[in-house]
Design a protein around this motif. Structure first.
Motif, PDB file in Angstrom:
ATOM      1  N   THR A 373     -18.902  11.512 -17.814  1.00 48.02           N
ATOM      2  CA  THR A 373     -17.660  11.480 -17.043  1.00 48.02           C
ATOM      3  C   THR A 373     -17.703  10.346 -16.024  1.00 48.02           C
ATOM      4  O   THR A 373     -18.770   9.988 -15.525  1.00 48.02           O
ATOM      5  CB  THR A 373     -17.471  12.823 -16.292  1.00 48.02           C
ATOM      6  N   ALA A 374     -16.538   9.793 -15.717  1.00 51.13           N
ATOM      7  CA  ALA A 374     -16.413   8.825 -14.629  1.00 51.13           C
ATOM      8  C   ALA A 374     -14.960   8.785 -14.158  1.00 51.13           C
ATOM      9  O   ALA A 374     -14.062   9.319 -14.819  1.00 51.13           O
ATOM     10  CB  ALA A 374     -16.883   7.436 -15.050  1.00 51.13           C
ATOM     11  N   MET A 375     -14.758   8.122 -13.007  1.00 56.15           N
ATOM     12  CA  MET A 375     -13.437   8.064 -12.398  1.00 56.15           C
ATOM     13  C   MET A 375     -13.052   6.627 -12.049  1.00 56.15           C
ATOM     14  O   MET A 375     -13.899   5.808 -11.699  1.00 56.15           O
ATOM     15  CB  MET A 375     -13.396   8.905 -11.122  1.00 56.15           C
ATOM     16  N   VAL A 376     -11.747   6.379 -12.126  1.00 56.60           N
ATOM     17  CA  VAL A 376     -11.131   5.130 -11.674  1.00 56.60           C
ATOM     18  C   VAL A 376     -10.292   5.464 -10.450  1.00 56.60           C
ATOM     19  O   VAL A 376      -9.553   6.461 -10.466  1.00 56.60           O
ATOM     20  CB  VAL A 376     -10.193   4.537 -12.747  1.00 56.60           C
ATOM     21  N   MET A 377     -10.367   4.633  -9.413  1.00 56.50           N
ATOM     22  CA  MET A 377      -9.512   4.864  -8.247  1.00 56.50           C
ATOM     23  C   MET A 377      -8.691   3.632  -7.931  1.00 56.50           C
ATOM     24  O   MET A 377      -9.145   2.496  -8.122  1.00 56.50           O
ATOM     25  CB  MET A 377     -10.343   5.271  -7.033  1.00 56.50           C
ATOM     26  N   CYS A 378      -7.466   3.894  -7.442  1.00 54.84           N
ATOM     27  CA  CYS A 378      -6.621   2.816  -6.938  1.00 54.84           C
ATOM     28  C   CYS A 378      -6.343   3.087  -5.462  1.00 54.84           C
ATOM     29  O   CYS A 378      -6.514   4.218  -4.992  1.00 54.84           O
ATOM     30  CB  CYS A 378      -5.324   2.708  -7.732  1.00 54.84           C
ATOM     31  N   PRO A 379      -5.948   2.069  -4.697  1.00 56.26           N
ATOM     32  CA  PRO A 379      -5.713   2.278  -3.265  1.00 56.26           C
ATOM     33  C   PRO A 379      -4.516   3.189  -3.012  1.00 56.26           C
ATOM     34  O   PRO A 379      -3.663   3.411  -3.882  1.00 56.26           O
ATOM     35  CB  PRO A 379      -5.415   0.858  -2.751  1.00 56.26           C
ATOM     36  N   CYS A 380      -4.463   3.729  -1.796  1.00 59.33           N
ATOM     37  CA  CYS A 380      -3.243   4.393  -1.316  1.00 59.33           C
ATOM     38  C   CYS A 380      -2.995   3.934   0.122  1.00 59.33           C
ATOM     39  O   CYS A 380      -3.930   3.605   0.853  1.00 59.33           O
ATOM     40  CB  CYS A 380      -3.325   5.918  -1.419  1.00 59.33           C
ATOM     41  N   VAL A 381      -1.739   3.894   0.517  1.00 59.34           N
ATOM     42  CA  VAL A 381      -1.343   3.318   1.798  1.00 59.34           C
ATOM     43  C   VAL A 381      -1.970   4.094   2.948  1.00 59.34           C
ATOM     44  O   VAL A 381      -1.839   5.328   3.045  1.00 59.34           O
ATOM     45  CB  VAL A 381       0.192   3.298   1.935  1.00 59.34           C
ATOM     46  N   ASP A 382      -2.678   3.376   3.807  1.00 61.33           N
ATOM     47  CA  ASP A 382      -3.350   3.942   4.987  1.00 61.33           C
ATOM     48  C   ASP A 382      -4.377   5.020   4.628  1.00 61.33           C
ATOM     49  O   ASP A 382      -4.810   5.776   5.507  1.00 61.33           O
ATOM     50  CB  ASP A 382      -2.335   4.524   5.989  1.00 61.33           C
TER      51      ASP A 382
END
Length: 416
Positions: A373-382
């Motif tokens: 298993t693994a995860m991808v993350m994207c930014p979120c505002v503040d």
């Protein structure tokens, strides 16, 4: 194993439109969503997701915990599928992207494969895990926990919300209690796309978070019992103030977390005060301590110090206490091969990226116990999440889904 070409991207407009369409179900009061698990709104969101899956030619399965599995067949159906997904349930005052991006990003992967006429050797299954949030029914990541064998299905069926309604009965009421036995599915690999829920990626101007580890977590529900009394006529030395005890424990939790910087965190989010009247000293308080660390030894030390501190505080105030652990998972190290697939995809697509430790719990943390298993993350505002003001950009969502697309397809294998 062949990887998709750099020119292959998901349909960013379709992904964004799907997110906005899902957000119309269970709208909040300030621009977000209130689509808590096994509510009528959750049931409606599931039906919309199923219609989209049907339109994409996917075969839907539902297990006894209500988790939805939408399968796109591979050229070799005997191979274990690559799973991709997250959750559609939200906090009471949740945002439009937490969890939803991962489910609809997974759907967009298979929609894009359909558009491009690409066949994969392994089947691909898009998943909506039930009750990831744990807001209405504790603990969080409930269905994935049962799937991984760390939670007991019969037990969680009996868990109640604040109105005394049982999880199992509510799941059946909304029509999403399936017949498939939980945990029987074989998984080749699992990928989860998620917003960061923290400020690191945005602050550093990074497109993609490659999640290598997940913080361990403990939720301690504490009940303090003192004595209700008049706020005006009860002498200060005679008071057995459960509210004061809660205040001192909150300060204690903060101090302990600060002692284990830079990665440990701790806070009290859920608080109830009884009888909650302006001229009555609180006779009872119920609150939940949330402590987290990516190191098991640190997490255990924080737990021990918290319990010792509560004992000392309550002894000094002549109040009683009860501590119940209502949520827990150890720190997670994600699969090196899956992590590499995500990192390679980000590099191949030209996105900036960095390794990151997930500060929040996710279904991937449990599934990591039973499959790579693994995860991808994207930014979120503040870095804001679990808030109706949660926000991301269309470009961030697209970049995360592009990386997900490449990692999933590379792992599933393209049929030559």
């Amino acid at each position: 194993m062949a990887a998709p070409g750099e020119n292959l991207r998901i349909n960013s407009d379709r992904l964004w439109d799907s997110i906005m369409e899902m957000a119309k179900i269970g709208p909040g009061i300030a621009g977000g969503n209130n689509r808590q698990t096994v509510t009528d709104e959750d049931g409606e969101g599931r039906r919309l997701f199923k219609r989209w899956c049907d339109a994409a030619g996917l075969e839907m399965g539902v297990d006894e915990m209500g988790t939805m599995f939408a399968r796109r067949e591979g050229t070799d159906p005997s191979l274990p599928p690559v799973y991709v997904g997250s959750h559609l349930d939200t906090q009471p005052t949740g945002g439009k992207y937490d969890g939803v991006l991962g489910v609809l990003g997974g759907l967009e992967v298979v929609r894009s494969l359909n558009d491009l006429g690409i066949k994969t050797k392994h089947p691909i299954v898009v998943t909506n895990w039930t009750n990831e949030e744990g807001a209405r029914f504790a603990p969080a990541m409930m269905a994935s926990g049962v799937f991984a064998g760390v939670l007991d299905q019969a037990d969680v069926y009996e868990h109640t919300d604040k109105n005394g309604k049982k999880f199992g009965e509510e799941l059946e009421r909304i029509g999403w209690k399936g017949t498939e036995k939980v945990g029987d599915r074989k998984i080749h690999a699992f990928f989860e796309l998620h917003i960061e829920q923290g400020p690191i990626l945005e602050d550093e101007g990074i497109d993609i978070g490659v999640v290598t580890h997940g913080q361990g977590l403990k939720w301690l529900q504490v009940t303090l019992t003192g004595k209700e009394a008049h706020t005006g006529s009860t002498p200060m030395p005679k008071r057995r103030n459960a509210g004061l005890g809660m205040a001192r424990v909150i300060e204690l939790v903060h101090e302990i977390a600060m002692d284990y910087q830079p990665d440990a965190v701790g806070a009290v989010g859920h608080m109830e005060v009884y009888p909650n009247s302006r001229n009555i000293i609180a006779g009872r308080t119920v609150f939940t301590i949330d402590i987290r660390s990516p190191e098991k030894e640190v997490l255990d030390a924080m737990d021990g110090r918290t319990r010792e501190g509560i004992d000392t505080i309550c002894d000094a105030l002549d109040i009683q206490y009860k501590i119940e652990q209502v949520g827990h998972f150890d720190p997670v190290t994600f699969d090196a091969g899956c992590v590499k697939a995500i990192r390679d995809a980000a590099e191949r697509l030209g996105y900036t990226h960095r390794n990151i430790v997930s500060g929040a719990g996710h279904d991937a943390c449990w599934i990591n116990r039973v499959a790579p298993t693994a995860m991808v993350m994207c930014p979120c505002v503040d870095g804001l999440s679990h808030n109706e003001a949660e926000e991301i950009t269309k470009e961030w969502a697209s970049a995360g889904a592009d990386v997900l697309f490449h990692a999933v397809v590379e792992t599933a294998g393209i049929e030559a």
